[in-house]
Design an enzyme around this catalytic site. Structure first.
Site, PDB file in Angstrom:
ATOM      1  CB  CYS A 283      -0.987  -0.006   1.179  1.00 44.68           C
ATOM      2  SG  CYS A 283      -0.234   0.099   2.814  1.00 44.68           S
ATOM      3  CG  HIS A 331      -4.478   0.080   3.976  1.00 49.55           C
ATOM      4  ND1 HIS A 331      -3.775  -0.904   3.327  1.00 49.55           N
ATOM      5  CD2 HIS A 331      -5.372   0.555   3.071  1.00 49.55           C
ATOM      6  CE1 HIS A 331      -4.232  -1.029   2.089  1.00 49.55           C
ATOM      7  NE2 HIS A 331      -5.199  -0.144   1.901  1.00 49.55           N
ATOM      8  CG  HIS A 343      -6.606   0.366  -1.589  1.00 42.42           C
ATOM      9  ND1 HIS A 343      -6.802  -0.290  -0.395  1.00 42.42           N
ATOM     10  CD2 HIS A 343      -7.558  -0.131  -2.428  1.00 42.42           C
ATOM     11  CE1 HIS A 343      -7.817  -1.131  -0.496  1.00 42.42           C
ATOM     12  NE2 HIS A 343      -8.296  -1.051  -1.716  1.00 42.42           N
TER      13      HIS A 343
END
Length: 379
Positions: A283, A331, A343
């Site tokens: 990510c 994240h 993402h």
């Protein structure tokens, strides 16, 4: 995004209808059978009831599996952030050790040269019979010679003092650099251990998650993916229903447009922990490379991106900004506008576009400076 929202809503209705049908809650023989004689249900009704109960139990079992798998991948992602941070520190320590080694080598050469110079001074004094310069001055009968010798003696004394002082200074520097290098090696080793520990932790969690998934039949795996999508949709719908998009109408900066162009071009590429491209990403590896394409260097990990980059309020968000998720900032995704973000989700998934509110939002950061940005806790 509202068009997407409508499509997703239709999918949710369709999925709900399928589940309800499977559970015997949308018409059919089961309802009619019970209406005929509630006290003495027919065999068909009993079978239908049993099938509904089995379907309900199966749905609960699959949802529990989804939650366990999600939890394992979340832990793997947390460990990935720790791994990336440790890897970054290892690289920094290695560079610092190389720099110190070069400094030590240069200092050692200077020290060797000064020692030779000090040795030459000592040899000159030895060749002069070891007689102190002050005594030679007293014995010189020639006044002009006396003055010449006095000047030379003073220069010699100053040169000797300077050499001795430089020797002491360089020795001190050499000891300091050596101590610093030792500290750096110890830090390097500590970060290597952290990195290896995080790597083992990641592998363990991913292996556990894969084992859980491998026990599912092919149809169940498809249903599991749909469950994940439905859960993400519910989160997104809740976020949209808050009215957050009503106040978000900002446009991307020039740098933000470049970052978005890079990030969206990676859609479909696999998530791999610790990866920074060009073929696979995690990510924060995706957001790192995207903003490098936008002309800005940002921290490697989502936690450091949250800690170091200027924060903006959610309603001040503009395309290209980074959305940090979960309370531990483990994240990150890039906002695209209209309630969407891009993402790299997790192992076994690919870089994708999804709802920006599909996970719990911690906050928003802006990589291209603090133009219009301010530190805030607004979520």
């Amino acid at each position: 995004m509202r068009g997407i929202r409508g499509i997703q809503g239709g999918r949710l209705v369709a999925c709900t209808a399928v589940v309800l049908c499977a559970m015997g809650l949308l018409g059919g023989t089961a309802t009619a059978a019970y209406a005929d004689d509630p006290k003495n249900p027919s065999a068909d009704a009993r079978r239908a009831g049993g099938a509904a109960a089995a379907a309900d139990a199966d749905a609960r079992r699959l949802d529990e599996a989804r939650k366990k798998i999600d939890a394992l991948y979340r832990k793997a992602e947390q460990a990935t952030d720790a791994y990336n941070a440790a890897e970054e520190q290892v690289e920094l320590q290695q560079k610092e050790i190389v720099r110190l080694a070069r400094t030590i080598d240069s200092t050692q050469r200077k020290l060797t040269a000064l020692k030779r110079q000090a040795g030459s001074l000592a040899s000159a004094q030895y060749r002069g019979g070891g007689l102190p310069s002050e005594a030679k001055l007293m014995l010189d009968a020639d006044p002009e010679g006396f003055l010449d010798n006095a000047t030379l003696a003073r220069k010699g004394q100053l040169a000797a003092k300077r050499v001795i002082s430089q020797l002491a200074h360089l020795k001190g520097d050499l000891e300091k650099y050596s101590d610093s290098a030792t500290d750096r090696w110890e830090q390097l080793e500590a970060h290597r251990k952290k990195k290896e520990s995080a790597r083992r932790d990641i592998k363990k969690k991913i292996d556990e998650a894969k084992q859980l998934e491998s026990r599912l039949a092919a149809k169940e795996k498809d249903r599991l993916k749909k469950l994940e999508e439905e859960q993400a949709f519910k989160q997104q719908q809740k976020w949209l229903d808050s009215g957050v998009l009503d106040d978000i109408s900002n446009k991307a900066s020039a740098a933000g447009k470049k970052a978005i162009s890079f990030a969206t071009a990676q859609v479909g590429k696999d998530y791999v922990w610790g990866a920074e491209g060009p073929d696979t990403f995690d990510c924060s590896g995706l957001t790192l490379r995207a903003w490098q394409a936008g002309g800005h260097t940002i921290p490697r990990t989502s936690q450091e991106q949250w800690r170091q980059l200027p924060r903006v309020g959610l309603r001040d968000m503009r395309p290209g900004d980074l959305i940090i998720y979960f309370s531990d900032a483990s994240h990150v995704g890039m906002y695209l506008g209209d309630g969407a973000m891009v993402h790299a989700p997790r192992p076994g998934r690919q870089v994708t576009v999804t709802g920006a509110g599909s996970m719990p939002i911690l906050g928003v950061v802006r990589p291209d400076g603090d133009d219009g940005a301010h530190h805030t806790d607004d979520k």
